[in-house]
Write a protein that holds these residues in place. Structure first.
Motif, short mmCIF file in Angstrom:
data_model
loop_
_atom_site.label_atom_id
_atom_site.label_comp_id
_atom_site.label_asym_id
_atom_site.label_seq_id
_atom_site.Cartn_x
_atom_site.Cartn_y
_atom_site.Cartn_z
N ARG A 525 46.30 37.37 48.85
CA ARG A 525 47.14 37.67 47.68
C ARG A 525 46.49 38.79 46.89
NH1 ARG A 525 47.37 31.91 47.64
NH2 ARG A 525 49.48 31.25 48.14
N THR A 526 47.31 39.48 46.12
CA THR A 526 46.76 40.44 45.18
C THR A 526 46.25 39.65 43.98
OG1 THR A 526 48.54 41.88 45.88
CG2 THR A 526 47.24 42.60 43.98
N GLY A 527 45.12 40.05 43.42
CA GLY A 527 44.58 39.27 42.31
C GLY A 527 44.13 40.13 41.15
N ILE A 528 44.39 39.63 39.94
CA ILE A 528 43.81 40.27 38.76
C ILE A 528 43.00 39.19 38.06
CG2 ILE A 528 44.30 41.30 36.51
CD1 ILE A 528 46.71 42.60 37.68
N MET A 529 41.70 39.42 37.97
CA MET A 529 40.84 38.40 37.37
C MET A 529 40.28 38.93 36.07
SD MET A 529 38.77 37.33 40.72
CE MET A 529 38.17 35.90 39.88
N ILE A 530 40.64 38.27 35.01
CA ILE A 530 40.06 38.61 33.73
C ILE A 530 38.78 37.79 33.64
CG2 ILE A 530 40.36 38.51 31.24
CD1 ILE A 530 43.40 38.77 31.88
N ALA A 531 37.65 38.47 33.66
CA ALA A 531 36.40 37.76 33.88
C ALA A 531 35.58 37.65 32.61
CB ALA A 531 35.59 38.47 34.95
N HIS A 532 35.02 36.50 32.42
CA HIS A 532 34.10 36.30 31.31
C HIS A 532 32.69 36.13 31.84
CE1 HIS A 532 37.25 35.62 28.20
NE2 HIS A 532 37.95 35.53 29.30
N ARG A 533 32.56 36.09 33.14
CA ARG A 533 31.23 35.95 33.75
C ARG A 533 31.10 36.97 34.86
NH1 ARG A 533 31.95 30.11 32.97
NH2 ARG A 533 33.67 30.43 34.39
N LEU A 534 29.91 37.47 35.01
CA LEU A 534 29.71 38.46 36.06
C LEU A 534 29.82 37.83 37.44
CD1 LEU A 534 26.98 40.69 34.51
CD2 LEU A 534 29.26 41.37 35.22
N GLY A 535 29.51 36.54 37.51
CA GLY A 535 29.60 35.85 38.79
C GLY A 535 30.99 35.99 39.39
N THR A 536 31.97 35.88 38.54
CA THR A 536 33.36 35.93 39.00
C THR A 536 33.68 37.30 39.58
OG1 THR A 536 33.69 34.74 36.96
CG2 THR A 536 35.63 35.18 38.28
N ILE A 537 33.11 38.30 38.98
CA ILE A 537 33.50 39.65 39.31
C ILE A 537 32.99 40.06 40.71
CG2 ILE A 537 31.74 41.34 38.62
CD1 ILE A 537 34.98 41.11 36.84
N GLN A 538 32.04 39.30 41.23
CA GLN A 538 31.50 39.64 42.55
C GLN A 538 32.59 39.65 43.62
OE1 GLN A 538 28.62 40.89 42.81
NE2 GLN A 538 28.21 40.37 40.67
N ARG A 539 33.64 38.94 43.35
CA ARG A 539 34.70 38.84 44.34
C ARG A 539 35.64 40.04 44.27
NH1 ARG A 539 35.65 34.45 42.83
NH2 ARG A 539 34.34 33.26 44.23
N ALA A 540 35.59 40.79 43.18
CA ALA A 540 36.58 41.85 42.96
C ALA A 540 36.30 43.07 43.84
CB ALA A 540 36.55 42.26 41.49
N ASP A 541 37.39 43.71 44.25
CA ASP A 541 37.25 44.97 44.97
C ASP A 541 37.10 46.11 43.99
OD1 ASP A 541 37.89 43.87 47.66
OD2 ASP A 541 39.77 43.40 46.65
N GLU A 542 37.82 45.99 42.87
CA GLU A 542 37.78 47.04 41.87
C GLU A 542 37.45 46.44 40.52
OE1 GLU A 542 41.44 49.22 41.75
OE2 GLU A 542 41.63 49.16 43.93
N VAL A 543 36.92 47.27 39.64
CA VAL A 543 36.58 46.82 38.29
C VAL A 543 37.26 47.73 37.29
CG1 VAL A 543 34.73 46.59 36.60
CG2 VAL A 543 34.38 45.81 38.94
N LEU A 544 37.81 47.12 36.25
CA LEU A 544 38.45 47.90 35.18
C LEU A 544 37.89 47.40 33.85
CD1 LEU A 544 42.24 48.63 35.04
CD2 LEU A 544 41.05 47.90 33.01
N ILE A 545 37.40 48.33 33.04
CA ILE A 545 36.84 47.91 31.75
C ILE A 545 37.71 48.43 30.62
CG2 ILE A 545 34.80 47.95 30.26
CD1 ILE A 545 33.09 48.33 32.69
N LEU A 546 38.12 47.52 29.76
CA LEU A 546 38.97 47.87 28.62
C LEU A 546 38.14 47.93 27.35
CD1 LEU A 546 42.18 45.65 28.91
CD2 LEU A 546 42.05 48.12 29.11
N GLU A 547 38.46 48.87 26.50
CA GLU A 547 37.86 48.86 25.17
C GLU A 547 38.90 49.36 24.18
OE1 GLU A 547 33.57 49.51 25.02
OE2 GLU A 547 34.01 50.98 23.45
N HIS A 548 39.11 48.58 23.13
CA HIS A 548 40.13 48.92 22.12
C HIS A 548 41.45 49.31 22.77
CE1 HIS A 548 36.99 48.48 19.30
NE2 HIS A 548 36.33 49.54 19.70
N GLY A 549 41.82 48.60 23.80
CA GLY A 549 43.13 48.84 24.39
C GLY A 549 43.21 50.05 25.30
#
Ligand SMILES: Nc1ncnc2c1ncn2[C@@H]1O[C@H](COP(=O)(O)OP(=O)(O)O)[C@@H](O)[C@H]1O
Ligand SMILES: [Mg+2]
Length: 581
Positions: A525-549
């Motif tokens: 499945r396609t996934g979007i993971m809003i992560a609060h822990r770095l552990g979770t992010i290990q599974r991501a193919d891509e990373v997106l960082i938001l700041e002030h929208g």
């Protein structure tokens, strides 16, 4: 004097049409009851005149039996009429409640954010309760009482034109006076209902938040608000109630005058030998009978006025349209779904933008990890994908289809979301997991529970899938509740999964279980993971960082992790917890 007659009639027509036959029966019963009420005094007059004229006991007996018979029949007819009218009222108001609830569920999130649950309860149930009187009684009582009044006056004219004339003038004046003073009470009643709704809104909100209020020591503030509301409510209520009683008093006085008039006229006509004693009685009786329609017409009009605010609010609510249009029904591709944002701008209000110029593209089957401080707009991003709100600028595409094309329900079916707070219902485990979708077989549910490592939990349930859950997930740990939410998403089999990860810390064993569940869920499945822990992010193919929208960084996780100049690299060094939480 402003009566919401037109709105009332519109609602009435809509909800009485499906039960026209029953309504007709109600009308016939009412007319019959009026006829019987008018007939009975005639028997009494005959009785009195026969008795005073020294008539036969047998005739008196017949008259007495007839009188009792008519009175009993009238009672019977009244009971049936009452039954039928209650039935009409309940059928109509339940339909109205159903329509309102269904309508509200279709309204935007923005609408529900604006209105507390207590207020909604007051609007849907309180307002409709007030309306229920009308569906059963208003038209029929009003018409019935006008007919009764005319009947009485005609009978009085037939006895003696002077009596008829005098009582008619009295009835007209009484009606006029009462209708005139009725208008005064309305503003008070409207204000009273408004405060009533506010009070319950406040109460509902506070009761829902009891734990937080106590925990944060806000009890005193809440009590102060509570007392303030009561303080505001009291004088308004007093005025409303007093105006109501004033009208009652005026009515009583008018009726006393009417009675005196009937007595005086009767006595005079009898003393000059124009009428018999029985007729004196009947004049008095009919004049008295007249108080009923006058009083009823007044109360009905008064009730209509009181309900004016409710009718208006119900109509307003029904006219309110969701700003999110349904979509033309364009199908979404099956299987995994790609996601694309093109220069998306969004704010909950136009003045404060929350997301600005968001553009990114996620290939089907890929997993995107979204990072950012609290308030940077991560949850908002997820809400936009489910079309809980519509964007102000740009375009969002899911499965290469603009998000506003497919039917809303279809869109939401194909996108699964697990958020921090898992909403469980007071229903069986099965219904909680399938969202009341009966097409999902039990074997499938058990399979998924097994898959997610919930076998032991499932075995511990006293009644298996039929076990009732408490409404707030009582007896479930936070981890179990999360896993149940995953199970739900699995069963719905969406093409895109959004995880707004729980920030609550789980014990390591549960955390491990949840991580496994996430892996399984994201598989294929396609996934979007809003992560609060770095552990979770290990599974991501891509990373997106938001700041002030705004997107301040977006790229492949591996590349960013290897690039010492990237934010992500920096985060990995310092740890997300230190920076963001
Ligand atoms: N329902 C809402 N109505 C108005 N403003 C909101 C609403 N939800 C969130 N916001 C605001 O939007 C911004 C982003 O919130 P959110 O998307 O929840 O951030 P995050 O999930 O990254 O913590 C915040 O400033 C927040 O106050
Ligand atoms: Mg959030």
């Amino acid at each position: 004097m402003k009566l919401p007659l037109r709105q009332y009639l519109r609602l009435l027509a809509k909800y009485l049409k499906p039960q026209s036959r029953r309504s007709l029966l109600m009308g016939v019963l009412l007319l019959a009851s009026i006829g019987l009420q008018l007939a009975n005094p005639q028997v009494l007059r005959y009785f009195i005149d026969t008795a005073t004229g020294g008539g036969k006991v047998a005739s008196l007996m017949v008259a007495a039996l007839l009188f009792i018979g008519i009175a009993l029949t009238n009672q019977g007819v009244s009971i049936v009429a009452r039954y039928v009218s209650e039935k009409v009222a309940w059928t109509a108001t339940n339909q109205l409640r159903t329509d309102l609830v269904a309508h509200c569920l279709d309204l935007d999130m923005a609408f529900h954010k604006e209105h507390t649950s207590g207020e909604m309860i007051e609007r849907i149930d309180g307002d409709v309760n007030i309306l229920s009187n009308f569906f059963s009684r208003f038209v029929i009582y009003l018409l019935g009482n006008v007919v009764l009044m005319i009947g009485v006056l005609l009978l009085l004219f037939q006895i003696d034109w002077r009596v008829g004339l005098a009582v008619s003038v009295f009835a007209l004046l009484a009606n006029y006076t009462l209708i005139r003073i009725r208008g005064r009470a309305v503003p008070y009643w409207t204000a009273e209902r408004q405060l009533n709704a506010e009070f319950y809104g406040f109460l509902g909100e506070q009761l829902a938040g009891t734990e937080d209020i106590r925990g944060n020591g806000a009890t005193r503030y809440v009590m102060r608000r509570f007392q303030q509301l009561l303080y505001n409510w009291y004088p308004v209520n007093l005025k409303a109630t007093m105006s109501y009683y004033m009208m009652g008093m005026t009515t009583l006085t008018l009726f006393a005058i009417g009675n005196a008039l009937a007595f005086a006229l009767g006595a005079y006509l009898w003393s000059i030998g124009k009428i018999s004693l029985g007729t004196v009685y009947i004049i008095f009786y009919y004049t008295n009978l007249l108080t009923q329609p006058i009083e009823q017409i007044r109360t009905q009009l008064q009730d209509l006025q009181k309900a004016g605010a409710s009718i208006q609010r119900v109509e307003e609510l029904l006219l309110m349209q969701p700003s999110i249009a349904a979509g033309s029904g364009m199908p979404l591709p099956t299987g995994t779904l790609a996601v694309e944002f093109r220069h998306v701008d969004f704010g909950y209000t136009v003045e404060t933008p929350v997301l600005q110029d968001i553009s990114f593209c996620l290939q089907p089957g890929k997993v995107l990890g979204v990072l950012g401080r609290t308030g940077s707009g991560k949850t908002t991003l997820a809400r936009l994908l489910l079309r809980l709100y519509d964007i102000q600028k740009g375009e969002i595409r899911v499965g290469d289809v603009p998000i506003h094309w497919p039917d809303l329900r279809l869109l939401r079916q194909r996108i699964g979301m697990v958020t921090q707070d898992v909403q469980l219902f007071h229903a069986s485990v099965r219904d909680n997991l399938t969202f009341f979708n009966q097409d999902i077989p039990d074997t499938r549910i058990i399979e998924v529970l097994d898959d997610l490592g919930l076998t032991a939990w499932y075995r511990s349930l006293p009644n298996g899938l039929d076990t009732e859950l408490g409404s707030d997930g009582e007896g479930l740990s936070a981890g179990e509740a999360q896993l149940l939410a995953f199970t739900r998403v699995f069963l719905a089999n969406p093409g895109l999964v959004i995880l707004d990860e729980a920030s609550s810390r789980l014990d390591p064993a549960t955390e491990h279980m949840i991580e496994q569940a996430v892996s399984k869920l994201l598989n294929g499945r396609t996934g979007i993971m809003i992560a609060h822990r770095l552990g979770t992010i290990q599974r991501a193919d891509e990373v997106l960082i938001l700041e002030h929208g705004r997107i301040i960084e977006h790229g492949s996780r591996e590349k960013l992790a290897a690039n010492a100049a990237s934010r992500f690299y920096h985060l990995l060094q310092t740890g997300l917890e230190e920076v963001y939480v």
